[in-house]
Design a protein around this motif. Sequence first.
Motif, short mmCIF file in Angstrom:
data_model
loop_
_atom_site.label_atom_id
_atom_site.label_comp_id
_atom_site.label_asym_id
_atom_site.label_seq_id
_atom_site.Cartn_x
_atom_site.Cartn_y
_atom_site.Cartn_z
N ALA A 110 9.31 3.21 -0.74
CA ALA A 110 8.79 3.57 0.58
C ALA A 110 7.42 4.24 0.46
O ALA A 110 6.51 3.98 1.27
CB ALA A 110 9.76 4.50 1.30
N LEU A 111 7.23 5.06 -0.56
CA LEU A 111 5.94 5.72 -0.77
C LEU A 111 4.87 4.70 -1.13
O LEU A 111 3.72 4.80 -0.65
CB LEU A 111 6.06 6.78 -1.87
CG LEU A 111 6.86 8.03 -1.49
CD1 LEU A 111 7.08 8.91 -2.72
CD2 LEU A 111 6.14 8.81 -0.41
N LYS A 112 5.22 3.70 -1.94
CA LYS A 112 4.25 2.66 -2.30
C LYS A 112 3.84 1.86 -1.06
O LYS A 112 2.68 1.52 -0.90
CB LYS A 112 4.84 1.73 -3.36
CG LYS A 112 4.90 2.35 -4.74
CD LYS A 112 5.47 1.37 -5.75
CE LYS A 112 5.52 2.00 -7.14
NZ LYS A 112 6.11 1.10 -8.13
N GLU A 113 4.81 1.55 -0.19
CA GLU A 113 4.49 0.82 1.03
C GLU A 113 3.56 1.63 1.93
O GLU A 113 2.61 1.10 2.51
CB GLU A 113 5.78 0.50 1.81
CG GLU A 113 6.60 -0.62 1.23
CD GLU A 113 7.87 -0.86 2.04
OE1 GLU A 113 7.89 -0.53 3.25
OE2 GLU A 113 8.83 -1.39 1.46
N LEU A 124 -1.84 2.66 4.28
CA LEU A 124 -2.96 3.58 4.50
C LEU A 124 -4.25 3.03 3.88
O LEU A 124 -5.34 3.18 4.46
CB LEU A 124 -2.64 4.95 3.92
CG LEU A 124 -1.54 5.72 4.67
CD1 LEU A 124 -1.17 6.98 3.92
CD2 LEU A 124 -1.99 6.05 6.08
N ARG A 125 -4.15 2.39 2.71
CA ARG A 125 -5.35 1.81 2.09
C ARG A 125 -5.90 0.67 2.96
O ARG A 125 -7.12 0.55 3.12
CB ARG A 125 -5.02 1.29 0.69
CG ARG A 125 -4.87 2.40 -0.32
CD ARG A 125 -4.57 1.86 -1.69
NE ARG A 125 -4.48 2.96 -2.65
CZ ARG A 125 -3.90 2.88 -3.81
NH1 ARG A 125 -3.34 1.75 -4.20
NH2 ARG A 125 -3.87 3.92 -4.61
N ALA A 126 -5.01 -0.18 3.50
CA ALA A 126 -5.45 -1.28 4.36
C ALA A 126 -6.11 -0.73 5.62
O ALA A 126 -7.15 -1.23 6.07
CB ALA A 126 -4.27 -2.17 4.72
N GLU A 127 -5.51 0.29 6.20
CA GLU A 127 -6.07 0.91 7.40
C GLU A 127 -7.46 1.49 7.11
O GLU A 127 -8.39 1.32 7.89
CB GLU A 127 -5.13 2.00 7.90
CG GLU A 127 -5.54 2.62 9.22
CD GLU A 127 -4.56 3.69 9.69
OE1 GLU A 127 -4.48 3.89 10.90
OE2 GLU A 127 -3.88 4.30 8.84
#
Length: 168
Positions: free
Chosen positions: A135-138, A143-146
């Motif tokens: 879940a943390l990786k997702e 957040l990186r994509a955003e």
Amino acid sequence: MSKYSRDLKIIIANEFLSGESSEILSKKYAISSRQIRYWSQVVAIHGDNAFQPTPHLRHAEARLQALKLMWTNNWSLGHTSAMLNLSSPGLLFVWLDRYHKKGFRGLEYHSRGRPCMKKPRIEPTHSDDKKTIEALKEEIAYLRAENAVLKKLEELKQAKRQQTKKKR
């Protein structure tokens, strides 16, 4: 909220009770003569306490008792409303109509106006300690994509500003 203030109703009713014609008062105040006669009936019965709010009549049992009072004494809607100090005989008519259509349940108080907005459902946020590694990786990927999208938008805005400066 009433269309006419309590004080105005009492003043007009007292004028009628002092001998003024309801037709003359009707023309003077632009109020129906039937309404003026009803107000004078309420003032004659209740005096200074006329047109006071009747919160006890919000309960279905009290409304049923009011209807029973009318039926047992064989009173009219107008006289019963005046005896109960209601703002108009129309209230009693509505209660009677609801009682005939829905029975006792029709006499229950319903709040008026627009219902409250539903509160948005808030998902419980879990602390990072309780989240799984997956879940943390997702979340990090999202957040990186955003962040990348926001950076690209800023670059496009700057490029557009550059072009408008060159055109000038």
